[in-house]
Write a protein that holds these residues in place. Sequence first.
Motif, short mmCIF file in Angstrom:
data_model
loop_
_atom_site.label_atom_id
_atom_site.label_comp_id
_atom_site.label_asym_id
_atom_site.label_seq_id
_atom_site.Cartn_x
_atom_site.Cartn_y
_atom_site.Cartn_z
N LEU A 1 0.85 -1.19 0.00
CA LEU A 1 0.00 0.00 0.00
C LEU A 1 0.89 1.24 0.00
O LEU A 1 1.82 1.33 0.81
CB LEU A 1 -0.87 -0.02 1.26
CG LEU A 1 -2.03 0.95 1.32
CD1 LEU A 1 -3.14 0.51 0.36
CD2 LEU A 1 -2.57 1.00 2.73
N TYR A 2 0.64 2.17 -0.92
CA TYR A 2 1.44 3.39 -1.04
C TYR A 2 0.57 4.62 -0.92
O TYR A 2 -0.63 4.58 -1.26
CB TYR A 2 2.12 3.45 -2.41
CG TYR A 2 3.14 2.37 -2.66
CD1 TYR A 2 4.48 2.56 -2.34
CD2 TYR A 2 2.76 1.15 -3.22
CE1 TYR A 2 5.42 1.57 -2.57
CE2 TYR A 2 3.68 0.15 -3.45
CZ TYR A 2 5.01 0.37 -3.13
OH TYR A 2 5.94 -0.61 -3.37
N GLU A 3 1.19 5.72 -0.51
CA GLU A 3 0.56 7.03 -0.65
C GLU A 3 1.15 7.65 -1.92
O GLU A 3 2.37 7.85 -1.99
CB GLU A 3 0.89 7.89 0.59
CG GLU A 3 0.16 9.23 0.64
CD GLU A 3 -1.34 9.08 0.83
OE1 GLU A 3 -1.76 8.35 1.76
OE2 GLU A 3 -2.09 9.71 0.04
N THR A 4 0.31 7.93 -2.91
CA THR A 4 0.83 8.51 -4.17
C THR A 4 0.86 10.04 -4.06
O THR A 4 0.28 10.62 -3.15
CB THR A 4 -0.03 8.13 -5.39
OG1 THR A 4 -1.29 8.79 -5.29
CG2 THR A 4 -0.23 6.63 -5.48
N GLU A 5 1.50 10.65 -5.03
CA GLU A 5 1.53 12.12 -5.03
C GLU A 5 0.18 12.72 -5.36
O GLU A 5 -0.26 13.65 -4.69
CB GLU A 5 2.58 12.61 -6.05
CG GLU A 5 3.91 12.84 -5.39
CD GLU A 5 4.88 13.59 -6.29
OE1 GLU A 5 6.07 13.32 -6.15
OE2 GLU A 5 4.45 14.42 -7.13
N GLY A 6 -0.48 12.18 -6.38
CA GLY A 6 -1.69 12.85 -6.85
C GLY A 6 -2.94 12.01 -6.97
O GLY A 6 -3.99 12.49 -7.42
N PHE A 7 -2.88 10.73 -6.58
CA PHE A 7 -4.04 9.85 -6.78
C PHE A 7 -4.47 9.11 -5.52
O PHE A 7 -5.10 8.08 -5.59
CB PHE A 7 -3.75 8.85 -7.93
CG PHE A 7 -3.70 9.51 -9.28
CD1 PHE A 7 -4.83 9.56 -10.08
CD2 PHE A 7 -2.54 10.13 -9.73
CE1 PHE A 7 -4.81 10.19 -11.32
CE2 PHE A 7 -2.50 10.76 -10.96
CZ PHE A 7 -3.64 10.80 -11.76
N GLY A 8 -4.15 9.70 -4.38
CA GLY A 8 -4.53 9.04 -3.12
C GLY A 8 -3.73 7.78 -2.89
O GLY A 8 -2.60 7.65 -3.38
N LYS A 9 -4.32 6.83 -2.18
CA LYS A 9 -3.59 5.60 -1.87
C LYS A 9 -3.65 4.63 -3.04
O LYS A 9 -4.62 4.60 -3.80
CB LYS A 9 -4.15 4.97 -0.61
CG LYS A 9 -3.90 5.84 0.61
CD LYS A 9 -4.27 5.16 1.90
CE LYS A 9 -4.12 6.12 3.07
NZ LYS A 9 -5.10 7.25 2.97
#
Length: 275
Positions: A36-44
């Motif tokens: 699971l990642y936190e993206t820059e511009g698209f939420g998780k």
Amino acid sequence: EKERAFIEWYPRGYGVGFKVKEKLFETQTKYQRLELYETEGFGKLLVLDGTVQLVEVGEESYHEPLVHPVMLAHPNPRRVLIIGGGDGGTLREVLRHETVERAIMVEIDEMVMEISKLYLNVARGAFEDPRAEVMVDDGVKYLRETEEQFDVIIVDSTDPVGPAKLLFSEEFYRSAYEKLSEKGLYITQAGSVYLFTNELLDAYRAMKNVFDRVYYFSFPVIGYASPWSFLVGVKGDVDFTKIDMERAKKLELYYYDPERHETLFQMPKYVRDLL
Ligand code: AG3
């Protein structure tokens, strides 16, 4: 400073990627590796075995075309079965239909559901809806053994490799056909049109051997190697090329456009020639 990204690699070195701020979570479940990642511009971003399952911002570009075309083409979808879909997005969209009395979801990997509930803004209350019945079980086994009948069966699985491989077999399509009502619709995601053309053809041919009619369509999905393909199997007297516009008008949709239902069927010519 080094930029961090998650990239899903498709065949022949085709990549789909997101810049990420951080990795929030990683674990090996009973069935697959979950990240699971936190993206820059698209939420998780939810990843299973290295493949993008969804980004929070734009996941509707997958869940709307997976759910609403079949739900609106069926004259009265009351009982719906979802296989997979652990994040709850498909269940959420199914429950928006007032005709639905029961929506059974069978997800093999409990950890996907738990992590999604904890971290993702996707299910948005769907798991708590009194019409929803969620089970942790093998969808192949469930469908073989259940005594229930369904108006619509939706397969929201990973790709036809690894744990989901059996969900694309003729034998599985036969058990689905058997459990559909007299009028029933089956839909499955079927991979990237360009990068998994052979898998799409295999699934299409297997479905042709089982269902009364089979339709294919494609949709550009945020986070997947677009266009993405979907296969629809029909049992009995249902026309998937026509939808109920009265019910469609009550849904507020963002990606799938019921007034342009016919545009779903757009397919690159070389693929259509092969199908
Ligand atoms: N559906 C996942 C579709 C498969 C994606 N494949 C890929 N990226 N190679 C499940 C997630 C949405 N509910």
